[in-house]
Design a protein around this motif. Sequence first.
Motif, PDB file in Angstrom:
ATOM      1  N   LEU A  39       0.788  -1.398   0.183  1.00 52.21           N
ATOM      2  CA  LEU A  39      -0.016   0.052  -0.002  1.00 52.21           C
ATOM      3  C   LEU A  39       0.709   1.223  -0.064  1.00 52.21           C
ATOM      4  O   LEU A  39       0.650   2.173  -0.761  1.00 52.21           O
ATOM      5  N   ARG A  40       1.936   1.399   0.749  1.00 47.13           N
ATOM      6  CA  ARG A  40       2.825   2.533   0.753  1.00 47.13           C
ATOM      7  C   ARG A  40       3.288   2.548  -0.546  1.00 47.13           C
ATOM      8  O   ARG A  40       3.751   3.908  -1.035  1.00 47.13           O
ATOM      9  N   TYR A  41       3.766   1.543  -1.061  1.00 44.16           N
ATOM     10  CA  TYR A  41       4.598   1.633  -2.338  1.00 44.16           C
ATOM     11  C   TYR A  41       3.873   2.202  -3.542  1.00 44.16           C
ATOM     12  O   TYR A  41       4.085   3.076  -4.211  1.00 44.16           O
ATOM     13  N   VAL A  42       2.514   1.448  -3.652  1.00 43.30           N
ATOM     14  CA  VAL A  42       1.631   2.048  -4.612  1.00 43.30           C
ATOM     15  C   VAL A  42       1.243   3.427  -4.337  1.00 43.30           C
ATOM     16  O   VAL A  42       1.030   4.393  -5.518  1.00 43.30           O
ATOM     17  N   SER A  43       1.022   3.837  -3.065  1.00 44.94           N
ATOM     18  CA  SER A  43       0.604   5.357  -2.736  1.00 44.94           C
ATOM     19  C   SER A  43       1.706   6.160  -3.078  1.00 44.94           C
ATOM     20  O   SER A  43       1.533   7.096  -3.789  1.00 44.94           O
ATOM     21  N   HIS A  44       3.059   5.813  -3.148  1.00 43.09           N
ATOM     22  CA  HIS A  44       4.058   6.607  -3.429  1.00 43.09           C
ATOM     23  C   HIS A  44       4.161   6.741  -4.979  1.00 43.09           C
ATOM     24  O   HIS A  44       4.198   7.719  -5.631  1.00 43.09           O
ATOM     25  N   LEU A  45       3.903   5.617  -5.804  1.00 43.70           N
ATOM     26  CA  LEU A  45       4.368   5.727  -6.962  1.00 43.70           C
ATOM     27  C   LEU A  45       3.128   6.377  -7.704  1.00 43.70           C
ATOM     28  O   LEU A  45       3.199   7.213  -8.880  1.00 43.70           O
ATOM     29  N   CYS A  46       1.914   6.263  -7.405  1.00 47.50           N
ATOM     30  CA  CYS A  46       0.608   6.937  -8.015  1.00 47.50           C
ATOM     31  C   CYS A  46       0.401   7.971  -7.661  1.00 47.50           C
ATOM     32  O   CYS A  46      -0.493   8.961  -8.223  1.00 47.50           O
ATOM     33  N   ALA A  47       0.560   8.415  -6.389  1.00 46.22           N
ATOM     34  CA  ALA A  47       0.179   9.862  -5.809  1.00 46.22           C
ATOM     35  C   ALA A  47      -1.178  10.212  -5.859  1.00 46.22           C
ATOM     36  O   ALA A  47      -1.428  11.269  -5.754  1.00 46.22           O
ATOM     37  N   PHE A 122       4.017  19.351   8.108  1.00 44.12           N
ATOM     38  CA  PHE A 122       3.249  19.435   6.828  1.00 44.12           C
ATOM     39  C   PHE A 122       4.072  20.100   5.607  1.00 44.12           C
ATOM     40  O   PHE A 122       4.285  19.546   4.551  1.00 44.12           O
ATOM     41  N   ASP A 123       4.526  21.260   6.079  1.00 48.25           N
ATOM     42  CA  ASP A 123       5.212  22.271   4.970  1.00 48.25           C
ATOM     43  C   ASP A 123       6.483  21.414   4.763  1.00 48.25           C
ATOM     44  O   ASP A 123       7.050  21.489   3.439  1.00 48.25           O
ATOM     45  N   ASP A 124       7.209  20.943   5.721  1.00 42.76           N
ATOM     46  CA  ASP A 124       8.537  20.392   5.196  1.00 42.76           C
ATOM     47  C   ASP A 124       8.323  18.789   4.478  1.00 42.76           C
ATOM     48  O   ASP A 124       9.173  18.721   3.694  1.00 42.76           O
ATOM     49  N   GLY A 125       7.225  18.428   4.669  1.00 46.95           N
ATOM     50  CA  GLY A 125       6.606  17.023   4.034  1.00 46.95           C
ATOM     51  C   GLY A 125       6.403  17.450   2.676  1.00 46.95           C
ATOM     52  O   GLY A 125       6.773  16.722   1.602  1.00 46.95           O
ATOM     53  N   VAL A 126       5.559  18.920   2.146  1.00 49.09           N
ATOM     54  CA  VAL A 126       5.409  19.103   0.833  1.00 49.09           C
ATOM     55  C   VAL A 126       6.677  19.358   0.251  1.00 49.09           C
ATOM     56  O   VAL A 126       6.746  19.009  -0.776  1.00 49.09           O
ATOM     57  N   ALA A 127       7.469  19.964   0.929  1.00 47.96           N
ATOM     58  CA  ALA A 127       8.681  20.699   0.288  1.00 47.96           C
ATOM     59  C   ALA A 127       9.540  19.369  -0.281  1.00 47.96           C
ATOM     60  O   ALA A 127      10.288  19.452  -1.161  1.00 47.96           O
ATOM     61  N   LEU A 128       9.515  18.404   0.673  1.00 45.90           N
ATOM     62  CA  LEU A 128      10.518  17.276   0.342  1.00 45.90           C
ATOM     63  C   LEU A 128       9.628  16.728  -0.839  1.00 45.90           C
ATOM     64  O   LEU A 128      10.443  16.137  -1.926  1.00 45.90           O
ATOM     65  N   LEU A 129       8.459  16.549  -0.878  1.00 42.30           N
ATOM     66  CA  LEU A 129       7.792  15.961  -1.802  1.00 42.30           C
ATOM     67  C   LEU A 129       7.942  16.376  -3.420  1.00 42.30           C
ATOM     68  O   LEU A 129       8.191  16.121  -4.478  1.00 42.30           O
ATOM     69  N   ASP A 130       7.915  18.004  -3.222  1.00 47.86           N
ATOM     70  CA  ASP A 130       8.329  18.807  -4.463  1.00 47.86           C
ATOM     71  C   ASP A 130       9.775  18.460  -4.885  1.00 47.86           C
ATOM     72  O   ASP A 130       9.830  18.487  -5.938  1.00 47.86           O
ATOM     73  N   LEU A 131      10.566  18.409  -3.920  1.00 47.74           N
ATOM     74  CA  LEU A 131      12.309  18.396  -4.484  1.00 47.74           C
ATOM     75  C   LEU A 131      12.147  16.745  -5.017  1.00 47.74           C
ATOM     76  O   LEU A 131      12.855  16.568  -5.960  1.00 47.74           O
ATOM     77  N   LEU A 132      11.358  15.796  -4.427  1.00 45.56           N
ATOM     78  CA  LEU A 132      11.447  14.440  -5.133  1.00 45.56           C
ATOM     79  C   LEU A 132      10.797  14.369  -6.280  1.00 45.56           C
ATOM     80  O   LEU A 132      11.260  13.620  -7.374  1.00 45.56           O
ATOM     81  N   GLU A 133      10.043  15.089  -6.589  1.00 45.91           N
ATOM     82  CA  GLU A 133       9.080  15.147  -7.827  1.00 45.91           C
ATOM     83  C   GLU A 133       9.874  15.823  -8.962  1.00 45.91           C
ATOM     84  O   GLU A 133       9.549  15.746 -10.075  1.00 45.91           O
TER      85      GLU A 133
END
Length: 189
Positions: A39-47, A122-133
């Motif tokens: 579930l974590r893996y598909v959540s990460h892949l499909c967003a 939350f903001d740090d998580g969003v920033a990390l997701l933006d960087l990873l994206e």
Amino acid sequence: MITSALPSDASTTAWALAARAGDTEAFEHLVRALHRDVLRYVSHLCADPQAADDLAQDTFLRAFGSVHRFEGRSSARTWLLSIARRAVIDGFRHAAARPRAYDAGDWELAVERAQPRGVPGFDDGVALLDLLEALPVERREAFVLTQMWGLPYEEVASMCGCPVGTVRSRVARARATLVEMVKAVDLAA
């Protein structure tokens, strides 16, 4: 009966091999043990959190249909995550072939309003997701699986269908790119 508080790769692989031999209870143990990882893996892949449950279910349906071909050459976790990866790719292909319509006028505003605010980290998580994206897909996948999930390079190479050296190169390049992006953000601030 096979039980384990925190199942290891060896026990999940043993359950998969037992399921291959027709033990449905072993397959149930396998599903319970690896459901969260899938579930974590598909959540990460499909967003798409709404599609993640369906993709995880599709993964286990595919695994159930092909467990008779599982030979134990890799761990059951690697085998299931490979199936999950293909399920997500097939989901993208299906979605591209049949785009969904949205009835509301300003969907961007609705999405903005639905985002959580004021949550610690939350903001740090969003920033990390933006960087990873911003990373190329192959590098992002290798980085997340090895550096964030802690999977061995060999398993990731098996899942991605490439040599271990390629995974190591992708992770190193992802790290270098992330460091450059963080420095650029720090200089701009």
